[in-house]
Design a protein around this motif. Structure first.
Motif, PDB file in Angstrom:
ATOM      1  N   THR A 114      46.023  31.201  40.050  1.00 32.12           N
ATOM      2  CA  THR A 114      44.967  31.066  41.059  1.00 32.12           C
ATOM      3  C   THR A 114      44.271  32.388  41.295  1.00 32.12           C
ATOM      4  O   THR A 114      43.029  32.471  41.315  1.00 32.12           O
ATOM      5  N   ASP A 115      45.052  33.437  41.495  1.00 27.66           N
ATOM      6  CA  ASP A 115      44.487  34.740  41.829  1.00 27.66           C
ATOM      7  C   ASP A 115      43.787  35.371  40.633  1.00 27.66           C
ATOM      8  O   ASP A 115      42.743  36.019  40.787  1.00 27.66           O
ATOM      9  N   LEU A 116      44.337  35.178  39.439  1.00 25.51           N
ATOM     10  CA  LEU A 116      43.670  35.704  38.250  1.00 25.51           C
ATOM     11  C   LEU A 116      42.332  35.005  38.024  1.00 25.51           C
ATOM     12  O   LEU A 116      41.327  35.658  37.714  1.00 25.51           O
ATOM     13  N   ILE A 117      42.299  33.692  38.176  1.00 21.36           N
ATOM     14  CA  ILE A 117      41.051  32.959  37.964  1.00 21.36           C
ATOM     15  C   ILE A 117      39.995  33.387  38.976  1.00 21.36           C
ATOM     16  O   ILE A 117      38.828  33.623  38.623  1.00 21.36           O
ATOM     17  N   ARG A 118      40.380  33.496  40.241  1.00 21.20           N
ATOM     18  CA  ARG A 118      39.409  33.953  41.252  1.00 21.20           C
ATOM     19  C   ARG A 118      38.838  35.314  40.879  1.00 21.20           C
ATOM     20  O   ARG A 118      37.625  35.550  40.957  1.00 21.20           O
ATOM     21  N   ALA A 119      39.705  36.228  40.479  1.00 20.87           N
ATOM     22  CA  ALA A 119      39.264  37.586  40.168  1.00 20.87           C
ATOM     23  C   ALA A 119      38.398  37.611  38.909  1.00 20.87           C
ATOM     24  O   ALA A 119      37.379  38.314  38.852  1.00 20.87           O
ATOM     25  N   SER A 120      38.772  36.844  37.893  1.00 20.29           N
ATOM     26  CA  SER A 120      38.007  36.870  36.653  1.00 20.29           C
ATOM     27  C   SER A 120      36.661  36.165  36.796  1.00 20.29           C
ATOM     28  O   SER A 120      35.673  36.548  36.155  1.00 20.29           O
ATOM     29  N   LEU A 121      36.591  35.152  37.653  1.00 21.91           N
ATOM     30  CA  LEU A 121      35.311  34.473  37.868  1.00 21.91           C
ATOM     31  C   LEU A 121      34.271  35.407  38.475  1.00 21.91           C
ATOM     32  O   LEU A 121      33.059  35.179  38.315  1.00 21.91           O
ATOM     33  N   ALA A 122      34.730  36.450  39.131  1.00 22.56           N
ATOM     34  CA  ALA A 122      33.786  37.422  39.716  1.00 22.56           C
ATOM     35  C   ALA A 122      32.961  38.118  38.640  1.00 22.56           C
ATOM     36  O   ALA A 122      31.865  38.612  38.926  1.00 22.56           O
ATOM     37  N   ILE A 123      33.462  38.164  37.411  1.00 28.42           N
ATOM     38  CA  ILE A 123      32.670  38.739  36.314  1.00 28.42           C
ATOM     39  C   ILE A 123      32.310  37.669  35.275  1.00 28.42           C
ATOM     40  O   ILE A 123      32.007  37.979  34.133  1.00 28.42           O
ATOM     41  N   GLY A 124      32.387  36.392  35.691  1.00 29.35           N
ATOM     42  CA  GLY A 124      31.963  35.322  34.815  1.00 29.35           C
ATOM     43  C   GLY A 124      32.924  34.980  33.711  1.00 29.35           C
ATOM     44  O   GLY A 124      32.516  34.463  32.665  1.00 29.35           O
ATOM     45  N   ARG A 125      34.215  35.228  33.926  1.00 35.79           N
ATOM     46  CA  ARG A 125      35.223  34.923  32.920  1.00 35.79           C
ATOM     47  C   ARG A 125      36.315  34.043  33.522  1.00 35.79           C
ATOM     48  O   ARG A 125      36.501  33.991  34.742  1.00 35.79           O
ATOM     49  N   THR A 126      37.049  33.349  32.646  1.00 37.92           N
ATOM     50  CA  THR A 126      38.138  32.492  33.091  1.00 37.92           C
ATOM     51  C   THR A 126      39.199  32.420  32.006  1.00 37.92           C
ATOM     52  O   THR A 126      38.935  32.745  30.839  1.00 37.92           O
ATOM     53  N   SER A 127      40.387  32.007  32.389  1.00 32.87           N
ATOM     54  CA  SER A 127      41.447  31.792  31.397  1.00 32.87           C
ATOM     55  C   SER A 127      41.119  30.535  30.595  1.00 32.87           C
ATOM     56  O   SER A 127      40.639  29.543  31.149  1.00 32.87           O
ATOM     57  N   ARG A 200      54.786  42.005  32.188  1.00 32.29           N
ATOM     58  CA  ARG A 200      53.326  42.191  32.170  1.00 32.29           C
ATOM     59  C   ARG A 200      52.780  41.473  30.933  1.00 32.29           C
ATOM     60  O   ARG A 200      53.449  41.388  29.907  1.00 32.29           O
ATOM     61  N   ALA A 201      51.560  40.948  31.058  1.00 36.93           N
ATOM     62  CA  ALA A 201      50.961  40.218  29.946  1.00 36.93           C
ATOM     63  C   ALA A 201      49.483  40.540  29.844  1.00 36.93           C
ATOM     64  O   ALA A 201      48.798  40.725  30.857  1.00 36.93           O
ATOM     65  N   THR A 202      49.012  40.611  28.607  1.00 36.60           N
ATOM     66  CA  THR A 202      47.576  40.677  28.337  1.00 36.60           C
ATOM     67  C   THR A 202      47.167  39.294  27.856  1.00 36.60           C
ATOM     68  O   THR A 202      47.586  38.850  26.781  1.00 36.60           O
ATOM     69  N   VAL A 203      46.384  38.601  28.674  1.00 39.93           N
ATOM     70  CA  VAL A 203      46.004  37.219  28.381  1.00 39.93           C
ATOM     71  C   VAL A 203      44.516  37.157  28.069  1.00 39.93           C
ATOM     72  O   VAL A 203      43.713  37.931  28.601  1.00 39.93           O
ATOM     73  N   GLY A 204      44.147  36.232  27.205  1.00 38.54           N
ATOM     74  CA  GLY A 204      42.760  36.089  26.814  1.00 38.54           C
ATOM     75  C   GLY A 204      41.898  35.499  27.914  1.00 38.54           C
ATOM     76  O   GLY A 204      42.375  34.735  28.764  1.00 38.54           O
ATOM     77  N   LEU A 205      40.621  35.856  27.901  1.00 39.21           N
ATOM     78  CA  LEU A 205      39.623  35.280  28.797  1.00 39.21           C
ATOM     79  C   LEU A 205      38.439  34.795  27.976  1.00 39.21           C
ATOM     80  O   LEU A 205      38.187  35.299  26.879  1.00 39.21           O
ATOM     81  N   VAL A 206      37.717  33.813  28.515  1.00 40.28           N
ATOM     82  CA  VAL A 206      36.517  33.288  27.874  1.00 40.28           C
ATOM     83  C   VAL A 206      35.414  33.212  28.914  1.00 40.28           C
ATOM     84  O   VAL A 206      35.676  33.250  30.128  1.00 40.28           O
ATOM     85  N   PRO A 207      34.137  33.115  28.486  1.00 38.37           N
ATOM     86  CA  PRO A 207      33.046  32.943  29.462  1.00 38.37           C
ATOM     87  C   PRO A 207      33.256  31.695  30.305  1.00 38.37           C
ATOM     88  O   PRO A 207      33.701  30.651  29.820  1.00 38.37           O
ATOM     89  N   ALA A 208      32.936  31.800  31.583  1.00 36.28           N
ATOM     90  CA  ALA A 208      33.127  30.701  32.530  1.00 36.28           C
ATOM     91  C   ALA A 208      31.798  30.034  32.857  1.00 36.28           C
ATOM     92  O   ALA A 208      30.784  30.719  33.043  1.00 36.28           O
ATOM     93  N   GLU A 209      31.812  28.723  32.919  1.00 34.65           N
ATOM     94  CA  GLU A 209      30.674  27.969  33.420  1.00 34.65           C
ATOM     95  C   GLU A 209      30.825  27.779  34.925  1.00 34.65           C
ATOM     96  O   GLU A 209      31.876  28.082  35.497  1.00 34.65           O
ATOM     97  N   THR A 210      29.802  27.271  35.568  1.00 30.27           N
ATOM     98  CA  THR A 210      29.829  27.156  37.031  1.00 30.27           C
ATOM     99  C   THR A 210      30.219  25.781  37.529  1.00 30.27           C
ATOM    100  O   THR A 210      30.638  25.631  38.684  1.00 30.27           O
TER     101      THR A 210
END
Length: 451
Positions: A114-127, A200-210
């Motif tokens: 939840t917290d990662l998605i909220r934070a990544s959406l701030a720059i237009g990215r998502t898991s 700790r993990a480095t996880v991939g992100l992709v562009p997020a739609e709205t």
């Protein structure tokens, strides 16, 4: 535990940045989980303030023959993260998002999706892949696999990981990836906590739609549902693809295809094109903001968590060829009372997207997740025991078809069962255990190596 407590004990507790607590409430919480079926009380709970704390405690456990398990959000259903008379590491105190970039994020294992998605959406990215309930910890889902509606396109969450930092069972802090210490990397992802603790993990992100436009398509039979599921899986028209078996008011069952197309205006999908070639008997189309769609069941799950109901779930990966007959028979034997109102899921995933060797799936081009997420309401130990026996019967019937379990449910298993579950990978599992956790201190709750 205070210095005075430590000095009067049988062993000397090592110095820590965080806390090693033994109060009854902490032990009660760590000795239970979302499933409310198994209760194994630990002797202490580590609330780490640093990765060094985890290294210290694991080394301490090796010296003294103490078992260690890791608990994130406590969403296991069959004691998988519990350890009797051992130490439970509460990962919630290590929950920092260290970096979010265009194509990846570096996060502590205790971070909630939840917290990662909220934070990544701030720059237009998502898991790329999200479980239906996103309040789970990163370390927790990466230990089992992490499946969701986007697995039809991206595989499991473990398939999107770039790098890990882990503490092995013998107390070494190791950074691993496909390039560096590949054996450890591939063992830990979906390895059920048997070889190392993810820190700790480095996880991939992709562009997020709205926006998520969702399509709920109803079918009269399982064969009609899976025929259209196979069709849309092949052409990839949906960004999210799942399905449910839904009880009808007058008795019997309906079958539901759930699909979603993600978009940002003005590039909205054209509904006739999305639905072309499909044969539902009813269609419902709804739109939600993208995050609201991902977060749609969080409130319900949080309310159910507070009720502490038993949850004897069963989760299976079925081979394509046997899915229709197996599900039709299972549903014919199932009543809404057997589920307690919990959902029954059925949806396809392409096997080629599932790349982690210890997440075992059938030898089939397409596999179907079949999950009965039971609740026992009101709580009744006799009913729980009955449903565990039913789960075992369903598991054996599926196993004989070449199915495997998605190892988050409540299925009684023996060491021999686990060896059969891992199949050709079982020797690799044993080698990895011997190499990375030779004293077998990590995560006994799965009971993989018990005779």
């Amino acid at each position: 535990m205070t210095a005075t407590d430590a000095s009067t004990g049988a062993v000397r507790i090592p110095g820590l940045d965080g806390e090693l607590v033994v109060d009854p409430e902490a032990l009660r919480e760590a000795g239970a989980d979302y499933g409310q079926i198994v209760h194994r009380r630990p002797v202490a709970v580590l609330r780490p303030a640093s990765v060094r704390d985890i290294v210290t405690v694991v080394r301490f456990a090796n010296r003294h023959g103490i078992a260690v398990s890791v608990r994130g959000q406590g969403h296991s259903v069959y004691g998988q993260a519990q350890v009797r008379a051992g130490i439970v590491v509460d990962s919630r105190t290590l929950a920092t998002i260290h970096r979010i970039g265009p194509d990846s994020a570096v996060v502590d294992a205790g971070v909630r999706w939840t917290d990662l998605i909220r934070a990544s959406l701030a720059i237009g990215r998502t898991s790329p892949v999200n479980t239906d309930y996103i309040g789970l910890s990163v370390g927790g889902t990466l230990s089992v696999g992490g499946i969701g509606g986007a697995s039809s396109k991206h595989g499991l969450q473990v398939d999107t990981v770039r790098e890990l930092e882990v503490v092995t069972g013998d107390g070494r802090l190791v950074r691993c990836s496909e390039r560096d210490d590949r054996e450890l990397f591939r063992a830990v992802l979906g390895g059920l906590g048997q070889f190392a603790i993810i820190v700790r993990a480095t996880v991939g992100l992709v562009p997020a739609e709205t926006t998520a436009r969702t399509y709920r398509l109803s079918y009269p039979t399982v064969e009609a549902l899976t025929a259209d599921q196979r069709r849309v899986l092949a052409d990839g028209r949906f960004d999210y693809l799942e399905g449910q078996v839904v009880p009808l008011d007058g008795g019997g069952w309906s079958y539901l295809l759930e699909g979603a197309v993600y978009y940002t205006a003005p590039n909205q999908p054209h509904d006739p094109e999305v639905l072309a070639g499909l044969h539902p008997i009813d269609t419902e189309i709804v739109e939600l903001p993208y995050f609201d769609w991902l977060d749609r069941i969080t409130e319900i799950v949080d309310e159910l968590t507070a009720l502490r109901l038993p949850n004897p779930w069963i989760n299976l990966f079925l081979p394509d060829a046997g899915t229709d007959d197996y599900v039709a028979r299972a549903v014919a034997e199932l009543t809404p009372a057997d589920t307690g109102g919990g959902p029954v899921l059925l949806y396809p995933v392409p096997r080629a997207r599932l790349t982690r060797p210890f997440v075992r799936v059938p030898d089939s081009e397409t596999v179907f997740l079949f999950a009965v997420l039971r609740m026992v309401l009101p709580p009744d130990p006799a009913e729980v025991d009955r449903l565990l026996r039913v789960n075992r019967t369903l598991y054996e019937r599926a196993r004989d078809l070449g199915a495997t379990q998605y190892a988050i449910g409540a299925i009684p298993m023996t060491n021999r069962d686990w060896a059969r579950h891992f199949g050709e990978e079982w020797p690799a599992v044993e080698r990895a255990k011997a190499r990375f956790d030779p004293r077998r201190v990590l995560n006994p709750g799965q009971r993989i190596f018990e005779d």
